[in-house]
Design a protein around this motif. Structure first.
Motif, PDB file in Angstrom:
ATOM      1  N   ASN A   2       0.824  -1.215   0.000  1.00 16.03           N
ATOM      2  CA  ASN A   2       0.000   0.000   0.000  1.00 16.03           C
ATOM      3  C   ASN A   2       0.853   1.256   0.000  1.00 16.03           C
ATOM      4  O   ASN A   2       0.366   2.360   0.174  1.00 16.03           O
ATOM      5  CB  ASN A   2      -0.900   0.007   1.236  1.00 16.03           C
ATOM      6  CG  ASN A   2      -1.882  -1.132   1.194  1.00 16.03           C
ATOM      7  OD1 ASN A   2      -2.658  -1.223   0.253  1.00 16.03           O
ATOM      8  ND2 ASN A   2      -1.826  -2.026   2.162  1.00 16.03           N
ATOM      9  N   VAL A   3       2.145   1.079  -0.150  1.00 22.91           N
ATOM     10  CA  VAL A   3       3.043   2.229  -0.104  1.00 22.91           C
ATOM     11  C   VAL A   3       3.135   2.848  -1.491  1.00 22.91           C
ATOM     12  O   VAL A   3       3.257   2.154  -2.481  1.00 22.91           O
ATOM     13  CB  VAL A   3       4.442   1.788   0.376  1.00 22.91           C
ATOM     14  CG1 VAL A   3       5.397   2.947   0.314  1.00 22.91           C
ATOM     15  CG2 VAL A   3       4.361   1.242   1.791  1.00 22.91           C
ATOM     16  N   ARG A  18       7.224  10.850   5.963  1.00 23.26           N
ATOM     17  CA  ARG A  18       6.165  10.078   5.300  1.00 23.26           C
ATOM     18  C   ARG A  18       4.842  10.327   6.022  1.00 23.26           C
ATOM     19  O   ARG A  18       4.730  10.116   7.226  1.00 23.26           O
ATOM     20  CB  ARG A  18       6.535   8.593   5.314  1.00 23.26           C
ATOM     21  CG  ARG A  18       7.746   8.296   4.416  1.00 23.26           C
ATOM     22  CD  ARG A  18       8.448   7.018   4.836  1.00 23.26           C
ATOM     23  NE  ARG A  18       7.573   5.861   4.802  1.00 23.26           N
ATOM     24  CZ  ARG A  18       7.196   5.209   3.686  1.00 23.26           C
ATOM     25  NH1 ARG A  18       7.633   5.622   2.518  1.00 23.26           N
ATOM     26  NH2 ARG A  18       6.416   4.168   3.744  1.00 23.26           N
ATOM     27  N   GLY A  20       0.901   9.509   6.341  1.00 28.22           N
ATOM     28  CA  GLY A  20      -0.169   8.555   6.033  1.00 28.22           C
ATOM     29  C   GLY A  20      -1.492   9.261   5.818  1.00 28.22           C
ATOM     30  O   GLY A  20      -1.885  10.132   6.604  1.00 28.22           O
ATOM     31  N   VAL A  52       1.489   8.738   1.706  1.00 22.21           N
ATOM     32  CA  VAL A  52       1.338   7.287   1.630  1.00 22.21           C
ATOM     33  C   VAL A  52      -0.140   6.978   1.874  1.00 22.21           C
ATOM     34  O   VAL A  52      -0.662   7.259   2.947  1.00 22.21           O
ATOM     35  CB  VAL A  52       2.197   6.579   2.701  1.00 22.21           C
ATOM     36  CG1 VAL A  52       1.987   5.072   2.645  1.00 22.21           C
ATOM     37  CG2 VAL A  52       3.678   6.925   2.543  1.00 22.21           C
ATOM     38  N   LEU A  54      -3.353   4.961   2.820  1.00 20.45           N
ATOM     39  CA  LEU A  54      -3.554   3.862   3.771  1.00 20.45           C
ATOM     40  C   LEU A  54      -4.881   3.155   3.516  1.00 20.45           C
ATOM     41  O   LEU A  54      -5.898   3.804   3.269  1.00 20.45           O
ATOM     42  CB  LEU A  54      -3.536   4.416   5.200  1.00 20.45           C
ATOM     43  CG  LEU A  54      -2.220   5.085   5.621  1.00 20.45           C
ATOM     44  CD1 LEU A  54      -2.376   5.718   6.992  1.00 20.45           C
ATOM     45  CD2 LEU A  54      -1.083   4.081   5.609  1.00 20.45           C
ATOM     46  N   SER A  61      -2.383  -4.807   7.540  1.00 14.91           N
ATOM     47  CA  SER A  61      -1.327  -4.071   6.819  1.00 14.91           C
ATOM     48  C   SER A  61      -1.316  -2.604   7.255  1.00 14.91           C
ATOM     49  O   SER A  61      -0.272  -1.955   7.231  1.00 14.91           O
ATOM     50  CB  SER A  61      -1.450  -4.222   5.303  1.00 14.91           C
ATOM     51  OG  SER A  61      -2.593  -3.597   4.841  1.00 14.91           O
ATOM     52  N   LEU A  62      -2.463  -2.077   7.706  1.00 16.23           N
ATOM     53  CA  LEU A  62      -2.477  -0.720   8.246  1.00 16.23           C
ATOM     54  C   LEU A  62      -1.596  -0.655   9.494  1.00 16.23           C
ATOM     55  O   LEU A  62      -0.738   0.212   9.618  1.00 16.23           O
ATOM     56  CB  LEU A  62      -3.904  -0.297   8.599  1.00 16.23           C
ATOM     57  CG  LEU A  62      -4.027   1.051   9.318  1.00 16.23           C
ATOM     58  CD1 LEU A  62      -3.619   2.204   8.414  1.00 16.23           C
ATOM     59  CD2 LEU A  62      -5.430   1.272   9.854  1.00 16.23           C
ATOM     60  N   ARG A  64       0.865  -2.512  10.354  1.00  9.23           N
ATOM     61  CA  ARG A  64       2.288  -2.619   9.993  1.00  9.23           C
ATOM     62  C   ARG A  64       2.812  -1.302   9.432  1.00  9.23           C
ATOM     63  O   ARG A  64       3.961  -0.937   9.657  1.00  9.23           O
ATOM     64  CB  ARG A  64       2.497  -3.737   8.960  1.00  9.23           C
ATOM     65  CG  ARG A  64       2.458  -5.138   9.559  1.00  9.23           C
ATOM     66  CD  ARG A  64       3.081  -6.156   8.624  1.00  9.23           C
ATOM     67  NE  ARG A  64       2.428  -6.183   7.326  1.00  9.23           N
ATOM     68  CZ  ARG A  64       1.352  -6.951   7.037  1.00  9.23           C
ATOM     69  NH1 ARG A  64       0.822  -7.723   7.965  1.00  9.23           N
ATOM     70  NH2 ARG A  64       0.816  -6.925   5.845  1.00  9.23           N
ATOM     71  N   ALA A  65       1.961  -0.589   8.698  1.00 13.15           N
ATOM     72  CA  ALA A  65       2.406   0.648   8.036  1.00 13.15           C
ATOM     73  C   ALA A  65       2.606   1.803   9.030  1.00 13.15           C
ATOM     74  O   ALA A  65       3.447   2.668   8.817  1.00 13.15           O
ATOM     75  CB  ALA A  65       1.388   1.064   6.973  1.00 13.15           C
ATOM     76  N   ASP A  68       6.068   3.173  10.357  1.00 11.87           N
ATOM     77  CA  ASP A  68       6.991   3.786   9.391  1.00 11.87           C
ATOM     78  C   ASP A  68       6.567   5.188   8.972  1.00 11.87           C
ATOM     79  O   ASP A  68       7.177   5.782   8.090  1.00 11.87           O
ATOM     80  CB  ASP A  68       7.065   2.927   8.117  1.00 11.87           C
ATOM     81  CG  ASP A  68       7.861   1.666   8.357  1.00 11.87           C
ATOM     82  OD1 ASP A  68       8.671   1.663   9.311  1.00 11.87           O
ATOM     83  OD2 ASP A  68       7.664   0.690   7.616  1.00 11.87           O
ATOM     84  N   LEU A  69       5.504   5.694   9.560  1.00 15.15           N
ATOM     85  CA  LEU A  69       4.996   6.998   9.144  1.00 15.15           C
ATOM     86  C   LEU A  69       5.286   8.033  10.224  1.00 15.15           C
ATOM     87  O   LEU A  69       5.300   7.721  11.409  1.00 15.15           O
ATOM     88  CB  LEU A  69       3.489   6.899   8.884  1.00 15.15           C
ATOM     89  CG  LEU A  69       3.141   5.888   7.775  1.00 15.15           C
ATOM     90  CD1 LEU A  69       1.655   5.587   7.758  1.00 15.15           C
ATOM     91  CD2 LEU A  69       3.574   6.415   6.410  1.00 15.15           C
TER      92      LEU A  69
END
Length: 263
Positions: A2-3, A18, A20, A52, A54, A61-62, A64-65, A68-69
């Motif tokens: 999703n990036v 980054r 989201g 990015v 979301l 997966s949200l 996990r993301a 990194d934001l």
């Protein structure tokens, strides 16, 4: 997956915070309709951030993301927040809720408040932020407040092509007054709900002439959290809109450096 990769990883993009941005609606995500969410991505990019997108429907997966934001932008939406969430009954004027969008925004806010990451909440995002903090909403401005100020295009006959604009007055000493360089500004308007009672530690910092709440700022700690009821992403070139995004992105840049400072 999703990036959103913006070209190759240039040295410049490595230093961009980054940001989201959840999809506006689950339907737009399902149909991959980027039209309006692209305005938010473009505004973040112009301000030096890396947007990015979301997912609303894949909470694993949200999750996990999120780590990194460095910051989060909660966009507008044609949906309305479910009135049950603020202890009310739908009076027939509230648009159907978008459950996946509400759950996603709440997960984002849980993370952002816990990790002290900046949040810019726009229109629906501002309303959801307020409800998240225990505040309430006016379900329909025209019928509940009797305001004569046009807050959306359909308030005007004939309906114009562009959003109506009106003045906003900012509280002295607020972030928005500092960014606007004074006590008032002209903003666009595209909403039929607004904040009624502000949520915990959210301070009302901007109102329209009719008293409708146009901005709130978080006072609970030093984290940069601002909610605006208008659409700065659709005001490219407007000094306040540009400064608001720039201030948000630089707050995200500063948040990114916090862990290093702790060691």
């Amino acid at each position: 997956a999703n990036v959103r990769m913006l070209g190759s990883m240039t040295p410049e993009s490595l230093h961009r915070p980054r940001i989201g941005i959840p999809w506006r609606t689950s339907q737009e995500e399902a149909e991959r309709k980027r039209g309006k969410v692209q305005n938010y991505e473009d505004a973040v990019e112009r301000a030096g951030g890396e947007p990015v997108l979301l997912p609303l429907t894949d909470s694993r997966s949200l999750e996990r993301a999120l780590d990194d934001l460095q910051g989060f932008l909660l966009p507008g939406s044609p949906a309305d927040v479910d009135p049950k969430e603020y202890g009310r009954v739908n009076q027939g004027k509230s648009e159907p809720a978008d459950g996946p969008r509400e759950r996603t925004d709440r997960m984002i806010l849980d993370h952002a408040f816990r990790e002290k990451k900046p949040v810019l909440a726009i229109c629906y995002g501002c309303q959801l932020l307020n409800v998240y903090q225990g505040g309430t909403l006016v379900q329909d401005l025209r019928s509940e407040t009797g305001t004569k100020v046009a807050h959306r295009r359909s308030d005007l006959v004939p309906e114009p092509q562009d959003d109506p604009q009106h003045e906003v007055q900012f509280e002295g000493g607020s972030k928005l007054a500092a960014l606007a360089g004074g006590a008032d500004a002209k903003i666009n308007s595209s909403h039929h709900q607004s904040i009624e009672k502000p949520g915990n530690a959210l301070k009302i910092t901007g109102v329209a002439k009719d008293g409708i709440v146009e901005s709130v700022e978080w006072t609970g700690d030093s984290n940069w959290v601002v909610g605006v009821q208008w659409h700065p992403e659709r005001m490219a070139g407007d000094p306040l809109a540009e400064k608001l995004f720039a201030d948000f992105v630089s707050a995200a840049q500063a948040a990114r450096r916090l862990p290093a400072a702790k060691s």
